[in-house]
Design a protein around this motif. Structure first.
Motif, PDB file in Angstrom:
ATOM      1  N   LYS A 101      20.528  31.556  79.315  1.00 50.18           N
ATOM      2  CA  LYS A 101      20.949  32.999  79.255  1.00 50.18           C
ATOM      3  C   LYS A 101      20.916  33.419  80.602  1.00 50.18           C
ATOM      4  O   LYS A 101      21.666  34.446  81.029  1.00 50.18           O
ATOM      5  CB  LYS A 101      19.951  33.679  78.627  1.00 50.18           C
ATOM      6  CG  LYS A 101      20.088  34.962  78.021  1.00 50.18           C
ATOM      7  CD  LYS A 101      18.933  35.528  77.058  1.00 50.18           C
ATOM      8  CE  LYS A 101      19.596  36.691  76.275  1.00 50.18           C
ATOM      9  NZ  LYS A 101      18.394  37.051  75.202  1.00 50.18           N
ATOM     10  N   TYR A 107      26.505  31.264  79.160  1.00 52.36           N
ATOM     11  CA  TYR A 107      26.023  31.968  77.988  1.00 52.36           C
ATOM     12  C   TYR A 107      27.081  32.448  77.217  1.00 52.36           C
ATOM     13  O   TYR A 107      27.096  32.466  75.939  1.00 52.36           O
ATOM     14  CB  TYR A 107      25.086  33.076  78.314  1.00 52.36           C
ATOM     15  CG  TYR A 107      24.112  33.601  77.101  1.00 52.36           C
ATOM     16  CD1 TYR A 107      23.414  32.927  76.278  1.00 52.36           C
ATOM     17  CD2 TYR A 107      24.195  35.295  77.290  1.00 52.36           C
ATOM     18  CE1 TYR A 107      22.726  33.499  75.312  1.00 52.36           C
ATOM     19  CE2 TYR A 107      23.452  35.852  76.218  1.00 52.36           C
ATOM     20  CZ  TYR A 107      22.816  34.995  75.207  1.00 52.36           C
ATOM     21  OH  TYR A 107      22.101  35.577  74.350  1.00 52.36           O
ATOM     22  N   LEU A 111      28.195  31.732  73.408  1.00 45.91           N
ATOM     23  CA  LEU A 111      28.321  32.576  72.256  1.00 45.91           C
ATOM     24  C   LEU A 111      29.531  32.463  71.666  1.00 45.91           C
ATOM     25  O   LEU A 111      29.790  32.680  70.308  1.00 45.91           O
ATOM     26  CB  LEU A 111      27.872  34.036  72.861  1.00 45.91           C
ATOM     27  CG  LEU A 111      26.516  34.083  73.458  1.00 45.91           C
ATOM     28  CD1 LEU A 111      26.306  35.773  73.532  1.00 45.91           C
ATOM     29  CD2 LEU A 111      25.425  33.835  72.337  1.00 45.91           C
ATOM     30  N   SER A 128      29.422  35.718  56.516  1.00 41.95           N
ATOM     31  CA  SER A 128      30.294  35.894  57.931  1.00 41.95           C
ATOM     32  C   SER A 128      29.760  36.383  58.908  1.00 41.95           C
ATOM     33  O   SER A 128      29.847  36.224  59.997  1.00 41.95           O
ATOM     34  CB  SER A 128      31.750  36.311  57.728  1.00 41.95           C
ATOM     35  OG  SER A 128      31.783  37.770  57.122  1.00 41.95           O
ATOM     36  N   GLY A 129      28.769  37.538  58.547  1.00 39.25           N
ATOM     37  CA  GLY A 129      27.796  38.192  59.749  1.00 39.25           C
ATOM     38  C   GLY A 129      26.761  37.710  59.796  1.00 39.25           C
ATOM     39  O   GLY A 129      25.514  38.454  60.104  1.00 39.25           O
ATOM     40  N   GLN A 131      24.465  37.745  57.560  1.00 34.36           N
ATOM     41  CA  GLN A 131      23.695  38.477  57.012  1.00 34.36           C
ATOM     42  C   GLN A 131      23.065  37.899  55.778  1.00 34.36           C
ATOM     43  O   GLN A 131      22.009  38.468  54.943  1.00 34.36           O
ATOM     44  CB  GLN A 131      24.516  39.760  56.301  1.00 34.36           C
ATOM     45  CG  GLN A 131      25.207  39.604  55.308  1.00 34.36           C
ATOM     46  CD  GLN A 131      26.657  39.173  55.462  1.00 34.36           C
ATOM     47  OE1 GLN A 131      26.860  38.267  56.624  1.00 34.36           O
ATOM     48  NE2 GLN A 131      27.685  39.385  54.793  1.00 34.36           N
ATOM     49  N   ASN A 138      18.705  35.739  55.768  1.00 38.20           N
ATOM     50  CA  ASN A 138      19.497  36.527  56.868  1.00 38.20           C
ATOM     51  C   ASN A 138      18.868  36.139  58.394  1.00 38.20           C
ATOM     52  O   ASN A 138      17.964  36.131  58.673  1.00 38.20           O
ATOM     53  CB  ASN A 138      19.038  37.876  56.621  1.00 38.20           C
ATOM     54  CG  ASN A 138      19.905  38.907  57.553  1.00 38.20           C
ATOM     55  OD1 ASN A 138      20.276  38.679  58.366  1.00 38.20           O
ATOM     56  ND2 ASN A 138      19.769  40.172  56.810  1.00 38.20           N
ATOM     57  N   ASN A 140      19.984  37.811  61.088  1.00 35.21           N
ATOM     58  CA  ASN A 140      19.919  38.727  61.839  1.00 35.21           C
ATOM     59  C   ASN A 140      18.391  39.372  62.128  1.00 35.21           C
ATOM     60  O   ASN A 140      18.141  39.930  63.136  1.00 35.21           O
ATOM     61  CB  ASN A 140      20.901  39.947  61.466  1.00 35.21           C
ATOM     62  CG  ASN A 140      22.297  39.423  61.623  1.00 35.21           C
ATOM     63  OD1 ASN A 140      22.793  39.727  62.404  1.00 35.21           O
ATOM     64  ND2 ASN A 140      22.875  39.126  60.333  1.00 35.21           N
ATOM     65  N   ASP A 141      17.527  39.064  61.300  1.00 25.15           N
ATOM     66  CA  ASP A 141      16.391  40.139  61.158  1.00 25.15           C
ATOM     67  C   ASP A 141      15.502  39.146  62.045  1.00 25.15           C
ATOM     68  O   ASP A 141      15.579  37.988  62.649  1.00 25.15           O
ATOM     69  CB  ASP A 141      15.981  40.147  59.899  1.00 25.15           C
ATOM     70  CG  ASP A 141      15.706  38.995  59.079  1.00 25.15           C
ATOM     71  OD1 ASP A 141      15.285  37.853  59.530  1.00 25.15           O
ATOM     72  OD2 ASP A 141      15.973  38.916  57.715  1.00 25.15           O
ATOM     73  N   ASP A 142      14.122  39.781  62.068  1.00 23.32           N
ATOM     74  CA  ASP A 142      13.133  39.060  63.003  1.00 23.32           C
ATOM     75  C   ASP A 142      12.272  38.403  62.019  1.00 23.32           C
ATOM     76  O   ASP A 142      10.945  38.038  62.638  1.00 23.32           O
ATOM     77  CB  ASP A 142      12.253  40.167  63.639  1.00 23.32           C
ATOM     78  CG  ASP A 142      11.850  41.167  62.923  1.00 23.32           C
ATOM     79  OD1 ASP A 142      12.257  41.273  61.693  1.00 23.32           O
ATOM     80  OD2 ASP A 142      11.125  42.077  63.283  1.00 23.32           O
ATOM     81  N   ILE A 241      10.446  41.914  54.223  1.00 25.31           N
ATOM     82  CA  ILE A 241      11.740  40.773  54.046  1.00 25.31           C
ATOM     83  C   ILE A 241      11.617  39.924  52.869  1.00 25.31           C
ATOM     84  O   ILE A 241      10.300  39.203  53.046  1.00 25.31           O
ATOM     85  CB  ILE A 241      12.131  40.043  55.358  1.00 25.31           C
ATOM     86  CG1 ILE A 241      12.575  41.323  56.230  1.00 25.31           C
ATOM     87  CG2 ILE A 241      13.228  39.273  54.904  1.00 25.31           C
ATOM     88  CD1 ILE A 241      12.820  40.944  57.637  1.00 25.31           C
ATOM     89  N   SER A 284      21.201  34.980  69.265  1.00 26.57           N
ATOM     90  CA  SER A 284      21.454  36.058  69.917  1.00 26.57           C
ATOM     91  C   SER A 284      21.801  37.289  68.832  1.00 26.57           C
ATOM     92  O   SER A 284      21.942  38.462  69.355  1.00 26.57           O
ATOM     93  CB  SER A 284      22.860  35.960  70.814  1.00 26.57           C
ATOM     94  OG  SER A 284      23.844  36.005  69.879  1.00 26.57           O
ATOM     95  N   LEU A 285      21.619  37.069  67.753  1.00 23.76           N
ATOM     96  CA  LEU A 285      22.088  37.962  66.661  1.00 23.76           C
ATOM     97  C   LEU A 285      21.024  39.207  66.569  1.00 23.76           C
ATOM     98  O   LEU A 285      21.248  40.186  65.628  1.00 23.76           O
ATOM     99  CB  LEU A 285      22.188  37.332  65.281  1.00 23.76           C
ATOM    100  CG  LEU A 285      23.524  36.357  65.015  1.00 23.76           C
ATOM    101  CD1 LEU A 285      23.353  35.770  64.156  1.00 23.76           C
ATOM    102  CD2 LEU A 285      24.618  37.295  65.347  1.00 23.76           C
ATOM    103  N   GLY A 286      19.913  39.014  67.000  1.00 25.70           N
ATOM    104  CA  GLY A 286      19.233  40.210  67.188  1.00 25.70           C
ATOM    105  C   GLY A 286      17.560  39.826  66.925  1.00 25.70           C
ATOM    106  O   GLY A 286      16.863  40.571  67.337  1.00 25.70           O
ATOM    107  N   GLY A 287      17.398  38.707  66.180  1.00 22.76           N
ATOM    108  CA  GLY A 287      15.987  38.510  65.759  1.00 22.76           C
ATOM    109  C   GLY A 287      15.144  37.391  66.518  1.00 22.76           C
ATOM    110  O   GLY A 287      14.189  36.896  66.255  1.00 22.76           O
TER     111      GLY A 287
END
Lengths: 289, 486
Positions: A101, A107, A111, A128-129, A131, A138, A140-142, A241, A284-287
């Motif tokens: 990073k 980086y 990605l 595809s996302g 999700q 999923n 994306n979540d934490d 979740i 990197s997707l957020g979680g």
């Protein structure tokens, strides 16, 4: 229509012999440049047939002397693209994943590569996302079953979960009813207890009994506070979740028959640089932790 | 005896109606050199336009460290167009659109007032053809010498002349194409690379293509480009009216025409002595005495030729001259040329010009140097986090259009308990300050979360605010925050 070619008096040009209300259609020849262009395209076409793939045969086609094929040119371009990024891929393999990073260019490379590798290899189950879907986490979540640090994600992608690879991680949710470990009532009680961790339940007696059953049977993996343990892949049961869905019937089914989804090991299918790209992309997707 | 001071030329216009045929072969035109005011004007305009074309890419313009120092540059790789103090990004292409509208309306206005002045004086086809004819005349001589050379059998001297002519033409072509590529890259660097064969292939192929088109259009095709390829001669009919100035033969004064012997009276006949000088000098090979025709590019060389003849036979100048259509049939030799500048058509063009010009000027003066785009993730629409809050992802693009590095702070407002952080920042470091390099576009991944209970519905309006930390310039972008059904 007469057989004799008629000449138009004013322009001196032949007519087609067609006449509408006294108006005769002229048979004006094609412009010469147009004609020569057409002859040119015919000559071009013949040359094209000789050097390029052109005519279909019964079970093959005329390949042409240049040996061109679109598949071949794609392979060449892919090989060129891979070769052009050889330095980046080498750097990615040797570098500590947490350090990537700090190198903005590398980086970004990771990605982008991760995104396209994800679309090809992972999106079929994870979406595809990324999700997810019931039974497919999923990303994306934490909330992470096996750990959300980039190194843990790398390990998961590389060796899989419950996969056929020797280094895979395994954690089984037992089938408490099928294997006659608990009775139906006990399972109902423990499901009530699990639900009570995140919402109000009316049947407090069942919740209390369920807590006892939980401490004896479940806490060893899910923890006494039911917050889960990543070394067993045991999910946190207190958060918002739900892996398979927040529905009592689904929870009852999970406790009764157990669960054991498989994440394949990618170490034998993808090269290390691509697996690292995937780990960084998912992180990197957020979680990512 | 025919008036000895004026040579009578045996020349036929190429477009005589009675000779028209579907497959007529092109008749080669060998224009005679004209002398006079319009010829001088054309030399000057040729010099000025060629100078503009060749010198422009070499003008330097200081834009600091982050920009090129070339005044006029189309930077395709970095997607910028530089024109002195103006810099245009791809999404600002409407400036180019405005420029094209201005050019078109100006052309309409000039044409409605002065006919095809553009064609006759400043069109590149005219300028380069003129240059090629100049070379031809210098090598092979004027019209008569060239006609003789054409007829002569091939000889050492004829071959030499031809070779020299085509070599110079080709050289002009190379220089033309060569100058063109300088508009697309740093001129001094590119020149060095071109000479040392280090320039990219596209530079050489551009030079080659433009060399070929210049050589073919200017040397070989010439008037055919105007007559057959260019749409403008066909459009001019809609632009020109009875008050437009066009190159006009005053038929009422000239007819009936005929050879004239020195000393003969002028009574009962026209002033045109049918010497065909006007046809001989015409680069389009037409006869202006047949009236306004689509081949005429209004270069006015026939005016020079005819004035020359009128001087020699002691008649007033202007048998051929700039006049309106109405003036063509006015036989009064002393009539004053009146141009109606104010006409509904010119007023309309003028108003459109002023309007588009003001809009362009306003847009240019108020051009923003900071653009922000916020694009919400659509897949997934939103993510439920473990504490039950909802998170949306956004891509924030910040365009810094000045040549200085700028620092911005990103804020997100609009929901109670809203939190925002950048993906590029370390998780514990939730700073929202970003640095955008000079004259660049930077893209940031932004995460925004809010407690589920605070959402206003499936979609809530929020604002992303980007503030310049130095001068406080703010750009507010509205976007939406998606959540589950309530």
């Amino acid at each position: 229509m007469s057989d004799k070619v008629e000449k138009d008096e004013i322009s001196g040009t032949d007519t087609t012999g067609h006449e509408w209300d006294g108006i005769k259609e002229l048979d004006t020849p094609m412009p010469r440049w147009w004609l020569w262009t057409m002859y040119g395209t015919i000559i071009w076409a013949i040359g094209y047939w000789i050097v390029m793939p052109a005519w279909p045969l019964v079970s093959s086609y005329t390949a042409g002397f240049l040996g061109y094929s679109s598949r071949g040119s794609l392979e060449t371009e892919l090989a060129e693209a891979t070769a052009a990024h050889a330095d980046d891929r080498a750097a990615l393999v040797t570098m500590d994943l947490g350090e990537v990073k700090n190198n903005a260019q590398l980086y970004q490379f990771a990605l982008r590569g991760g995104k396209s590798a994800f679309a090809v290899n992972c999106s079929q189950c994870h979406g595809s996302g990324a999700q997810g879907a019931p039974g497919f986490p999923n990303l994306n979540d934490d909330d992470w079953l096996w750990g959300g640090s980039v190194d843990k994600i790398y390990e998961t992608v590389k060796y899989g979960i419950r996969s056929d690879h020797g280094d895979t991680r395994i954690g089984d949710m037992p089938a408490f009813l099928t294997d006659e470990l608990l009775t139906k009532e006990q399972i109902n009680d423990v499901a009530e207890y699990v639900l009570s961790l995140s919402e109000e339940r009316d049947d407090t007696a069942a919740v209390d009994q369920g807590k006892e059953v939980f401490m004896e049977n479940c806490a060893s993996c899910h923890g006494e506070n039911a917050k889960g343990k990543q070394e067993f892949g045991a999910p946190n049961l207190t958060d918002a979740i739900w892996f398979y869905g927040k529905d009592k019937d689904i929870i009852l089914r999970t406790i009764s028959r157990g669960r054991g989804n498989v994440m394949p090991a990618w170490v034998d299918r993808l090269d290390d640089a691509t697996i690292r790209q995937l780990a960084l992309y998912v992180h990197s997707l957020g979680g990512g932790e | 005896m025919v008036d000895s001071s004026v040579e009578n030329i045996d020349v036929r216009p190429v477009n005589k109606k009675e000779n028209r045929a579907l497959f007529a072969k092109r008749e080669k035109i060998q224009p005679k050199k004209a002398r006079g005011n319009f010829r001088r004007l054309k030399w000057i305009i040729m010099g000025v336009t060629l100078a503009i074309y060749y010198i422009t890419p070499w003008i330097r313009w200081d834009r600091g460290e982050s920009g090129p120092d070339q005044a006029v540059l189309v930077d395709l790789a970095r997607e910028r167009f530089y024109f002195f103090f103006i810099e245009i990004w791809p999404q600002e292409v409407y400036y180019i659109t405005g420029l094209l509208i201005l050019a078109a309306i100006s052309l309409f206005l000039v044409t409605s007032l002065f006919g095809r002045a553009w064609c006759g004086y400043s069109c590149p086809q005219t300028v380069w053809t003129d240059l090629f004819i100049f070379v031809e005349r210098a090598v092979e001589g004027d019209r008569n010498a060239r006609l003789r050379l054409d007829k002569a059998p091939m000889s050492f001297s004829k071959f030499g002349k031809r070779l020299l002519k085509h070599t110079i033409w080709m050289l002009i072509g190379v220089l033309t194409g060569g100058a063109w590529v300088f508009y697309f890259a740093d001129a001094p660097t590119l020149l060095r690379d071109l000479v040392t064969f280090d320039a990219p292939l596209i530079a050489y192929s551009s030079v080659a293509v433009l060399t070929a088109t210049t050589y073919v259009f200017g040397g070989l095709m010439r008037e055919q480009v105007c007559t057959y390829m260019c749409p403008w001669p066909r459009i001019q009919g809609a632009m020109v009216d009875e008050d437009s100035l066009t190159v006009t033969y005053h038929a009422a004064r000239g007819e009936p025409r005929g050879p004239h012997k020195k000393g003969e009276p002028w009574a009962g006949r026209g002033h045109c002595i049918d010497c065909n000088q006007c046809v001989a000098v015409c680069p389009m090979g037409i006869d202006i005495r047949d009236g306004l025709q689509l081949e005429c590019i209004s270069c006015a060389l026939c005016i020079d030729a005819c004035n020359d003849v009128m001087d020699k036979i002691d008649l007033p100048r202007g048998l051929i001259g700039y006049d309106t259509h109405a003036g063509q049939f006015d036989s009064n030799p002393d009539r004053k040329l009146k141009i109606r500048f104010i006409r509904p058509r010119t007023v309309a063009y003028g108003l459109i010009l002023a309007l588009v010009g003001s809009i362009m000027l306003f847009a240019l003066l108020n051009r923003s140097v900071l653009d922000v785009n916020v694009i919400r993730d659509r897949n997934p629409l939103f993510v439920t986090l473990s504490d039950g809050s909802i998170r949306n992802g956004y891509t924030v693009k910040i365009l810094n259009k000045i040549h200085e590095t700028r620092q911005f702070r990103i804020d997100v407002e609009g929901l109670k308990g809203i939190k925002a952080w950048l993906e590029t920042a370390a998780p514990e470091d939730k700073t929202m300050t970003v640095t955008v390099p000079a004259d660049a576009l930077s893209s940031y991944k932004l995460f925004v979360s809010a407690p589920s209970d605070n959402l206003l519905g499936k979609s809530s309006d929020i604002e992303v605010i980007v503030t310049d930390l130095q001068n406080g310039e703010r750009e507010v972008q509205e976007t939406s925050f998606k959540g589950p059904d309530k």
